[in-house]
Design a protein around this motif. Structure first.
Motif: not given
Length: 438
Positions: A203-223
């Motif tokens: 599930g390493a690829l899925l874990f990386l995808f989750e980190l990418a989603v988390l990054f975009f969520v954080v950027m959205s909250v900053i906006m």
């Protein structure tokens, strides 16, 4: 990377800033150390963590101090509750409104009342906290343990308040907010490791995808946190002695999310009521049992629907009591400012109110989505601990505190003619030309 290292070097080259950063680190270290000091009379080997519902939310804010039954188990949460109560009183009660307008002396009185109310709330919450500790972990007489725990927990909360005030005075950022953020961030490494282990190698690829989603969520909250609507303001020409000063053109920054995290906190508090009330009749009614089980599960669509609607309502409510268009219009009129094309006074107030109403709706909808996103993350298989960082109160608090701290560091660097923290320029909100409307 070179620019980043140069910025770090510039930060520690400023004596005052370096001392403040080291003071902040020292106070935070003391706070975290106290989170692992168990209450007298508790056997830590027998503790059973209760992290369901409200207890889990408190444990997240307190960095595990709640589940550890530490001397800082209540942290600064009673102080936050007392501050919210006083804030509402200054809006609803004329006596506190008058006190708030008295300037520095009025603020001192309000702070003193807040501290006294904090002690009262802490004593009451200490009794409830003792009841959450399983009997096997209490190694002394229950009555004696309750009395001593009330005293120790109250002292711990007061000490946390002192640490927060010292960080504000001698360190960087708002001390109280900093302590909450540190408590939340301290859970992140463990949650990240647990999520990685749960996915295993396949599930390493899925874990990386989750980190990418988390990054975009954080950027959205900053906006969401930084987004503002500028209302242009023109100041009339003024005569000073024999000189004529031309009018200045500035702007009033109206935040898209003027309510901050308060709507989520208020809505979260009310969401515990349905299950608590239904629990009184769970054995007598199937409907009550259904309501209790439904609203105890924060991943159910019924829970999230009601939660989102409450956030929408509280966002408008808190924006209305925190931003007063009439006061802004009066301040502009007194200072000789006006909005181009709008008459001063009542017309300006109505104009500002109309804009505020329009920008609050998308801000409220986005805030509601951020609040329910942890539940959505859990539905897609993310662990409960890691999902808390995908939105909700935790993420908004972290983003707000980090941005405020970076802005303070930025101001120190700019005063000493160093480059700022960001390559693209200054952090918005600290150094731009903003109309000072208070």
């Amino acid at each position: 990377m070179k620019k980043f290292l140069t910025t770090i070097k510039n930060i520690f080259a400023i004596d005052d800033l370096r001392v403040r950063i080291l003071n902040t680190i020292g106070f935070i270290a003391i706070f975290r150390l106290g989170s692992y000091v168990v209450l007298p009379g508790v056997d830590p080997n027998q503790l059973k963590a209760n992290t369901a519902g409200l207890f889990g939310l408190l444990d997240t804010f307190l960095g595990g101090a709640f589940s550890n039954a530490s001397i800082f188990a209540l942290g600064i949460m009673p102080y936050i509750s007392a501050s919210i109560v006083l804030q509402l009183l200054t809006i609803a009660v004329p006596y506190f409104q008058k006190m708030q307008k008295e300037g520095e002396s009025g603020r001192k009185k309000i702070n003193q009342i807040t501290r006294v109310l904090t002690i009262v709330i802490t004593l009451a919450q200490a009794v409830g906290f003792v009841a959450t500790i399983n009997a096997e972990a209490i190694a002394i007489n229950t009555t004696l343990f309750t009395i001593t725990s009330m005293i120790v927990l109250t002292a711990g909360t007061i000490f946390c308040m002192w640490i927060g005030e010292k960080i504000t005075d001698k360190g960087i950022g708002n001390g109280i907010s900093m302590l909450i953020m540190i408590g939340i961030v301290s859970r992140f490494p463990g949650a990240l490791a647990a999520e990685f282990l749960s996915k295993q190698l396949n599930g390493a690829l899925l874990f990386l995808f989750e980190l990418a989603v988390l990054f975009f969520v954080v950027m959205s909250v900053i906006m969401l946190t930084q987004a503002i609507r500028r209302i242009p303001v023109q100041y009339a020409k003024q005569v000073g002695g024999s000189s004529l000063y031309s009018g200045q053109r500035q702007f009033i920054p109206l935040k898209v999310n003027a309510a901050g995290v308060m709507p989520i906190i208020f809505a979260q508090s009310l969401m515990f009521l349905p299950s608590m009330i239904a629990g009184l009749w769970a054995d007598q009614s199937e409907t009550a049992n259904y309501i209790g089980s439904t609203f105890s599960d924060f991943t159910s669509w019924q829970y999230n629907l009601v939660f989102g609607l409450l956030i929408l309502i509280f966002t408008y409510f808190y924006t209305a009591i925190s931003v007063d268009p009439n006061r802004i219009a009066e301040d502009l009129k007194r200072s000789g400012g006006f909005v181009p094309g709008v008459k001063p006074g009542k017309a300006t107030s109505e104009y500002i109110d109309a804009i505020l109403t329009r920008i609050t709706l998308p801000g409220a909808i986005f805030l509601a989505l951020v609040a329910i996103f942890p539940a959505i993350a859990m539905m897609f298989g993310i662990t409960r601990e890691f999902s808390q960082f995908f939105g909700g109160t935790s993420l908004i608090i972290m983003v707000g505190v980090v941005l405020d701290t970076l802005q303070q560091i930025e101001s120190y660097l700019l005063m000493r003619h160093y480059d700022g923290m960001m390559k693209s320029g200054k952090l918005r909100g600290r150094t731009e030309n903003i109309a000072m409307v208070s």
